[in-house]
Every structure is written in C-alpha cells, then in structure tokens.
Design an enzyme around this catalytic site. Structure first.
Site, short mmCIF file in Angstrom:
data_model
loop_
_atom_site.label_atom_id
_atom_site.label_comp_id
_atom_site.label_asym_id
_atom_site.label_seq_id
_atom_site.Cartn_x
_atom_site.Cartn_y
_atom_site.Cartn_z
NE ARG A 159 -3.59 -2.21 2.77
CZ ARG A 159 -3.34 -3.38 3.34
NH1 ARG A 159 -2.14 -3.60 3.87
NH2 ARG A 159 -4.27 -4.32 3.40
CE LYS A 182 -6.48 -0.76 4.46
NZ LYS A 182 -7.77 -0.91 3.74
CG HIS A 250 -4.90 1.37 -4.28
ND1 HIS A 250 -4.18 0.93 -3.19
CD2 HIS A 250 -6.03 0.61 -4.32
CE1 HIS A 250 -4.86 -0.04 -2.59
NE2 HIS A 250 -5.97 -0.26 -3.27
NE ARG A 253 -2.90 -3.23 -1.44
CZ ARG A 253 -2.56 -4.19 -0.59
NH1 ARG A 253 -1.30 -4.61 -0.56
NH2 ARG A 253 -3.45 -4.76 0.20
CG HIS A 276 -6.35 -8.61 0.62
ND1 HIS A 276 -6.41 -8.89 -0.72
CD2 HIS A 276 -6.18 -7.27 0.71
CE1 HIS A 276 -6.30 -7.78 -1.41
NE2 HIS A 276 -6.16 -6.78 -0.56
CE1 TYR A 285 -7.57 -5.04 -3.39
CE2 TYR A 285 -5.41 -4.82 -4.37
CZ TYR A 285 -6.35 -4.41 -3.47
OH TYR A 285 -6.08 -3.34 -2.64
#
Length: 304
Positions: A159, A182, A250, A253, A276, A285
């Site tokens: 990211r 995250k 982005h 990615r 993820h 994705y």
C-alpha cells in the site's frame, strides 16, 4: 448529545476494536463518528436522552428514518452501507454484553450499490508509468524517489502508506521485508532485485541524511514524503502516456496481484502477500482475470 452511560459503552467498544480486533486509528475514528452520529439522530428522532435502553426501543421504521435522512443529506449508498455496518457492529457488541435486544438494528438491510472492480494496468503500461514518472521533475533525486516508490508498489504489492512508512533503517532493503499493514497486522513480502536497486539509487542521491529512526522517503524539504506528491507525479505520467484516470498509485498494487495471478500465482499466496484478511478481497483484486482462470480450469481439470 449521548448519555454518559452510552458514551462509556462506545468508548469501551472502541478500545475493544483497537486492542482485540487490531483496528487502525483511522478505522476507529471513522466508526466513532458513524456511531455517534447515529445515536445523536435516534435521540432527537425518538425524543429522549440516548441511554442504552434506547437501542432496544429502535424499530425498523426508526432505522429507515435515519437512512433516509442520511441520503437526503447527500450521502451515497456505499458510504451509508459503511455507516450501517459500523452501527450494527456496535449494536451486536453491546447486545452481547448488556443483554439489549438490538434486533431491529441488526436486521436493517444495507442499501444496494454497484461494487466497482479494480482496474489494474497492463504490464507494459505499468512499466511505462514507472519509466515516465522520473521525467516529471527536473530534480534527479526526486525522480529517483518517485520511481523507487512506484517500483515497491508494483514489485511488492505494498500500500502507498506502507511504502511511505518505511524507516531509513530498513534500507538497504533485504530480500524479504517485514511489513506492518492495516490494524498492525504483520506480513513478510519478498523484495525483487529491481526494487532494491531502485531504492538504493534513490538513497545514493538523496540530499538528506537517512538515519535509522527517520523516514526513508523524504519530501523536498526533508520531511516525510506525502502520498499526494506521488499521486500528482503519477497523474502527470499517465497524462503523458495517454493512460486512463484509473492509473493511480493504488492501481500498481492491484496490478501486482493480477499480474502474479496471470503468471500462475496461487490466490492464497497472493492473499498473504497483500495482507488481506479475506480471500474475497483478493478475488476482487483479481476478478478481472476470470477469463484466464476459466481457461486454466478447462485445461487442467481432470474432467476437461
């Protein structure tokens, strides 16, 4: 305004999200704002202080009134669905601990919206973008910096926040890099030689001292690099190449995931590399590559 008792419940829930669920500060702040707004609306709508007992009084008609008010204020369906998710999560957590019947809140239906699939770039377009971004500035070290950042996004699936969060002490980059994504979730990503070389080229000509404990990527005045500057450089490069507006930082990615899958990568492995929590997110994705998956299936399945 919400009652002190309910404010305490909300505070404890947010602490739970941080400590147990590992939610990021941005997520916690967004959930806090979403739930606070909902509780304030229901307090005014039902005409009483928003104590915990109020949640049990909320009916589906009250939920519809709140959603209608949000839409009337200009909130899009996707954003309303996110708010409702936060409210339901809080109500479910509170009902388990306080024994409150939150059936109406939990059963409220999320508004329908079209989920946009990511739009990865073609391999050549990604290469061209990385080549062009260096020419968007007359300052060589800034061009090398932007090239290094985009190379990390495409070559490692980082990211933008993860790339810009790298410490100067992380370089020279190892063959395997430890990333905290995250919610503080840790993962190990391989670093391609081309990515390591791009970072080293930037380090060699960066005019600022890159000491451990300081940001690896710097802005023009030496502070931590802002993601908006990478976005602007990418925008100039895509306009130069005539690429669509979807060619953003982005998108590199997204492209990392799709290009790996196209080369025969395993979906579960790609999920781990991207960090993820859910395989369905990884599938989104790579969902644009359905035709290739069907082709592989038809050739490889024993009944094919």
């Amino acid at each position: 305004m919400i009652s002190p008792g309910l404010a305490d419940c909300l505070s404890r829930w947010l602490d739970y999200l941080r400590g147990v669920e590992g939610a990021s500060s941005a997520t916690v702040d967004a959930y806090c704002a979403d739930v606070t707004g909902f509780l304030a609306f229901q307090g005014a709508h039902l005409g009483e202080e928003t104590g915990t007992a109020l949640l049990a009084r909320i009916r589906l008609t009250d939920m519809r009134a709140w959603m209608a008010a949000e839409r009337a204020g200009g909130l899009q369906a996707r954003s309303l669905a996110r708010k409702l998710s936060a409210v339901r999560t809080f109500a479910g957590w509170l009902s388990e601990r306080e024994g409150i019947d939150a059936t109406a809140i939990l059963s409220a239906r999320s508004p329908k919206f079209t989920r946009k699939l990511p739009r990865p770039m073609e391999v050549e377009a990604a290469r061209d973008m990385i080549g062009a971004v260096e020419s968007q500035t007359d300052t060589p070290w800034i061009g090398a910096r932007d090239t290094a950042v985009l190379t990390l996004l495409w070559g490692c699936g980082l990211r933008i926040s993860e790339a810009l969060g790298l410490d100067a002490g992380d370089a020279p980059l190892p063959a395997r890099l430890r990333i905290f994504g995250k919610g503080g979730k840790e993962r190990i990503v391989p670093v391609l030689p081309v990515a390591r070389a791009a970072v080293e080229r930037y380090r060699e000509i960066c005019p600022f001292e890159l000491t451990p404990g300081s940001p690896l990527f710097r802005g023009a005045k030496g502070g931590k690099l802002n993601a908006r500057l990478i976005a602007k450089a990418t925008e100039r490069a895509r306009m130069q190449l005539g690429l669509p507006a979807s060619a953003t930082p982005h998108a590199f990615r997204h492209s990392f995931a799709t290009h790996l899958l196209a080369a025969g990568g395993d979906l579960r492995a790609i999920q781990e590399l991207l960090g993820h929590a859910s395989l369905s997110t990884t599938q989104a994705y790579t969902g644009v590559d359905t035709a290739r998956l069907l082709s592989v299936y038809e050739k490889a399945h024993p009944r094919g």
